[in-house]
Design a protein around this motif. Sequence first.
Motif, PDB file in Angstrom:
ATOM      1  N   TYR A 185     -14.124   4.614 -16.670  1.00  0.00           N
ATOM      2  CA  TYR A 185     -13.549   5.801 -16.033  1.00  0.00           C
ATOM      3  C   TYR A 185     -12.060   5.603 -15.855  1.00  0.00           C
ATOM      4  N   SER A 198      -9.099   6.519 -12.939  1.00  0.00           N
ATOM      5  CA  SER A 198      -9.031   6.856 -11.514  1.00  0.00           C
ATOM      6  C   SER A 198      -7.587   7.118 -11.108  1.00  0.00           C
ATOM      7  N   ARG A 231     -11.938   9.812  -9.376  1.00  0.00           N
ATOM      8  CA  ARG A 231     -12.333   9.309 -10.697  1.00  0.00           C
ATOM      9  C   ARG A 231     -12.518  10.451 -11.686  1.00  0.00           C
ATOM     10  N   SER A 242     -13.395  11.158 -16.123  1.00  0.00           N
ATOM     11  CA  SER A 242     -13.958  10.597 -17.331  1.00  0.00           C
ATOM     12  C   SER A 242     -12.833  10.045 -18.215  1.00  0.00           C
ATOM     13  N   ARG A 243     -13.133   9.006 -18.966  1.00  0.00           N
ATOM     14  CA  ARG A 243     -12.131   8.394 -19.848  1.00  0.00           C
ATOM     15  C   ARG A 243     -11.601   9.386 -20.869  1.00  0.00           C
ATOM     16  N   ASP A 264     -17.531   6.928  -6.311  1.00  0.00           N
ATOM     17  CA  ASP A 264     -18.563   7.063  -7.352  1.00  0.00           C
ATOM     18  C   ASP A 264     -19.610   8.093  -6.947  1.00  0.00           C
ATOM     19  N   TYR A 322     -18.524  12.000 -15.442  1.00  0.00           N
ATOM     20  CA  TYR A 322     -18.902  10.731 -16.053  1.00  0.00           C
ATOM     21  C   TYR A 322     -20.131  10.134 -15.382  1.00  0.00           C
TER      22      TYR A 322
END
Length: 1333
Positions: A299, A301, A319, A321-322, A417, A477
């Motif tokens: 991830y 952040s 956070r 998603s990549r 999370d 994510y």
Amino acid sequence: MKNLKLSSELTLKLDLQSNEEVLLFSAFDIERSRLFFASSSNFIYSAQLPPSQIHQKERVCSKTSLPTEVEPMDLEPGDFITAFDYLMEKEALIMGTSNGQLLLHTWDGNATEVVGRVEGGVKSIAPSPDGDLLVVITGFWQILVMTHDWDLLYETALKDPPEDVDVRDTTSSSSYPFESPISWRGDGKYFATLSEAHSSSSLHKKLKIWERDSGALNAASELKAFMGAALDWMPSGAKIATVYDRKAEMKCPSIIFFEKNGLERSSFSVDEPMDATVEIMKWNCNSDLLTAVVRCERYDSVKIWSFSNNHWYLKQEIRYSRKDGVKFMWDPTKPLHLICWTLNGLITTYNFVWMTAVMENSTALVIDGNNILISPLALSLMPPPMYLFNLKFPSAARDMAFFSKNSRYHVAACTSDYSLCVVELPATDTWEDLEGKEFSIEASSSEIAFGSVRHLIWLDSHILLCVSHYESSHHSYRFETSSSKDGLHGYYLQEIELVCSEDLVPGSVTSSGWNAKISNQVPLEEPVIGISPNPAKRFSAFVQFDGGRIGEYVSKLGITKGVPEPYLQKLDYNMGFSSSCPCMSVVPVYDNGILRPLIFGLDNNSRLHVSERILCNNCSSFSFYSNSAEIVITHLILATKQDSLFIVEVGDILHGNLEVKYKNFIHVGKKKRDEENGDSINIWERGAKMVGVLHGDESAVILQTARGNLECVYPRKLVLASIINALVQRRFKDALLMVRRHRIDFNVIIDHCGWQSFLQSATEFVSQVNNLTYITEFVCSVKNENITETLYKNFISIPCSKDTKDIQTRDFEGSDAKSKVSSVLLGIRNALEEQVSESPARELCILTTLARSDPPALEESLKRIKVIREMELLGADDPRRKSYPSAEEALKHLLWLSDSEAVYEAALGLYDLNLAAIVALNSQRDPKEFLPFLQGLERMPTVIMKYTIDLRLQRYESALKHIVSAGDGYYADGMNLMRENPQLFPLGLQLFTDTDKRSEVLEAWGDHLHGEKCFEDAALTYLCCPSFEKALKAYRACGHWSGVLTVAGLLKLRKEEVLQLAYELCEELQALGKPADAAKIALEYCGDVSSGISFLVSAREWEEALRVGFMHRRDDLVAEVKNAALECASTLIGEYEEGLEKVGKYLARYLAVRQRRILLAAKLQSEDRSISDLDDDTASEASSSFSGMSAYTTGTRKGSSASIISSTASKAREMRRQRKKGGKIRAGSPGEEMALVEHLKGLSLTTAAQRELKSLLVALVMLGKEETARKLQRTGDGFQLSQQAAVKLAEDTISNEIIDEKAYTLEHYIPKVRGEVPLSEAFLWQSKVLLSP
């Protein structure tokens, strides 16, 4: 001690032109609140951010398509944008391309201008903060500094370009578009760059600081393993933030701070895996938050840190998603407004708010990344970053809620999370055993996802309420399928029910076994700003919507049976705020005995709201204080931007006039304060914030300074409120301990409800305190002053109950307030004897109560010491001896409390010479002074010894009694004593029973009265002897002629002697101005009619003179009376005519002076600088100066304060002097105006003058002089009317600022006064028959 709470978020979607297109750059237009984005396809997007308060349903949807404008950039084939920013001065976008073009694009006009071209392409651009300069880094690693007119100011080399890279190659250039960062200092004097070193084969880089004007290199750091292009200079200029790559050390990246001189200052770790990278880093505009994008394996952040007390706290983590490739920017003008955006055009704005980390029970829960640091401030004031113990969560905590009730403590936290964690803490009395421990917290189990949670609160020990956001890109994510599976989209008000499957182990922290399920969901149609539990109703909470409207949520557990379930209902507008208040608190208060909630809110403009009204316009922070165990709020504590702390009573908020009492919460400086203000105090350190309070008897306010340490202050108003609350609850020991700890005057314990009421509780007070040292300290502080009305009148506003005051009035009616000290100490003394067992300490305390009485009961104290001394002389076998101190110790204690001379005299007053000698020795008196005197007394007879001691102590009544009892041999001494002290004569008459001695006493008393010129009293005293000769002289001395002639009869004087005495009295009375009395003696005793009538004429007794003349048929004497009456009438007519002229003259003068003074005042008010514009001191001087001006003053208003004081004092002396002199007026003097009025009043006819005038009018009519009488009455009437009209006119004009010359005239006022004549007693002397037609 603050936590950064997410108040609201808004997610918007840009419609990109193609799926392959991504956003690369962003810029912000401050004036129009517009966002600009540059894409990989060379498109420019413009998005208008919505206002902060738009109540639209679309705002609460998860993704809203944002109205955008798109403009393509016409670039050369293969060219693309490599740098992008907004120039506010030009109101245009500045762009750099890979081919080296500098483009100025005006968005509103859709015009693009090529303002320059550089070789090697443009790597980055950065305008200076003032917009005057533009820094460009080229592909050849050159720094170009240009003016706003695009003139090159200077050029310098950043570094040599890499040998294997062609900057004109598009592919290679796009692979490192952010490798040349530029950051300006806030004032624009320096800028910093990050670049590789010359001929360096490693990846190490240098931080360089450049001067603005010359381009000279100011400083450079050593070669370091800097990571990427993360570089930002704090706007305040103190630090430059960069990132170290520490993979070589097998550590995660660290954020490093440099100073302007290139030296490293400090650092901290980002606490992520070793392979994490930090790509973007920026400060907010206030320099108090540092934000960075940290890219990890699973991830990305967005982390937000805050610095306090030399520690960096991770306050928020968001956070993504990549694949989103998140980037961000801070709003340039709003320090808590963060804007994040992704490559695919998803824009999310976050509005944060600082919330105190101190909960209602004074426990601090500070969020620091994965940890919540717990510090019970009621146990110890631990400065951050210290803490008692901490809770470690699986990931960073984003929001938390604390619950404390009935010794149960729960903490709930939502993490980055998107897990929900619940912790149950043990009772606070076991927390000291947890010091230094760390507890790993498990996430609660749940069958469904909770979404992105914020505004988390407790409704009860097993019920949570929050706002959840589903289908948000930045948590996809983790929950990619959950929202679509459940069909949830948007925002929901969510009630979560908690069940723990494990039992709580006493003294331990429990976090496992918690199961959470959603018991209720309410979809939201508009944004929620905050949620607070309702303290007055279980399972209920107040929900604040955007705009300040308030709704109430009621759980199904709190709904009465048979009633529908309105989970969320809007309340009346008078319960809401006039604007959004991110900081909202709901507290319980008593309103006329009924518990009700009171809603407070602080908006972004520093306005403190209380329901529908605004309480304060310059509030920086606020908190609440309760002096009760139920935490029912009694005081509001608010800090202002001017660093003042105000203590506001809840009763004043509900019913009081806050604007007047608290001066609109604007602190008044010392210069303008005549007395101490009990409602506000100065915060000694600028910028300190209030973070919490200590409730109950602690009555403390906790402040956190700008550098981060904690300070505890005890406002006197809160301290006194807690003391009085303890006294009302009859907790005397607690109240006494608070008084001692805070150095409060002990009399507050006595005076809070009156000393009479305290007397009823004296026994209970002594029993509770049960500490003789404390009681002695209390006794020594008692004084007659009522400090609640003097010393603490501005602090204490809690009145004693009416019932208590009625008890005081009923039980102590007729008591003297001056007896407070003696009465209270008597009550304490009786309580000590009843409640405390005998001991040396108790005896010393009792001696203290006697010595501190008013007046001191020293004789009684010495009697107690004498008893102790007698026990010592009898021997040590007496068992009571151990319960008393030694006589010497007791005597020294008494001498320490009292004046030694007074104690010595009291010992003499007991006629105990041995005790007096002991006192003298212990008071360090010289034996040569007292031993001869005491030895002489010892040799005297007992009665004479007592007489001598009484004389020394000036106890004259006792001395007289003793000398009389000594026998006839001391009779002369007794007479001399009475002559020297005349107040003893009444006592002497009682003590002497012999007739001759009583006569001598009476005659001596009469001589004394005669010497004091009390002649009538002396005469009566002489008559009691009897001594008629002295009585006759006394009566004659005071002019009491009847008494003289009566005593002459008692003396049986011969007729010739009485006649001679009568003639002498006539002469004396005539000389004393009593001709009427002389006439009576002449007629009755002398038989002299001629002299008698002459005396009556002198006394102006005209009717009586005529009666006597006609009675004796003396026509010659009647003729004399007639001539005297005509002469007197003529004289009076002349005087009245002259008086009439004086009235006209004085009135004309008064009107002229008054008119001139009014004109002068108007002229002064019309000046540019009026008195009201001056400060207090100057205005005081100016007003004093004006009041001292005469009607002819033409000088300046300026003058020293000394001269003004002198002139004021002179004016007062002049007024007194004029009154003493009988009204002499000095023209032009400041007091002339009032002196003229006083003179006009002084011209009125006195009562005696009216009586004489009426007698003269009757006599004239009897004598046939009717015309003369008529003329006299007419003249007198005219004078009296004019005088009273002039006085009334002056009184009417003295308070008016405008004088109408036509209305305020004597001719106008005389008819008014004449109309009041029939009702006035002043005109009763007139005869109706003599009135003019």
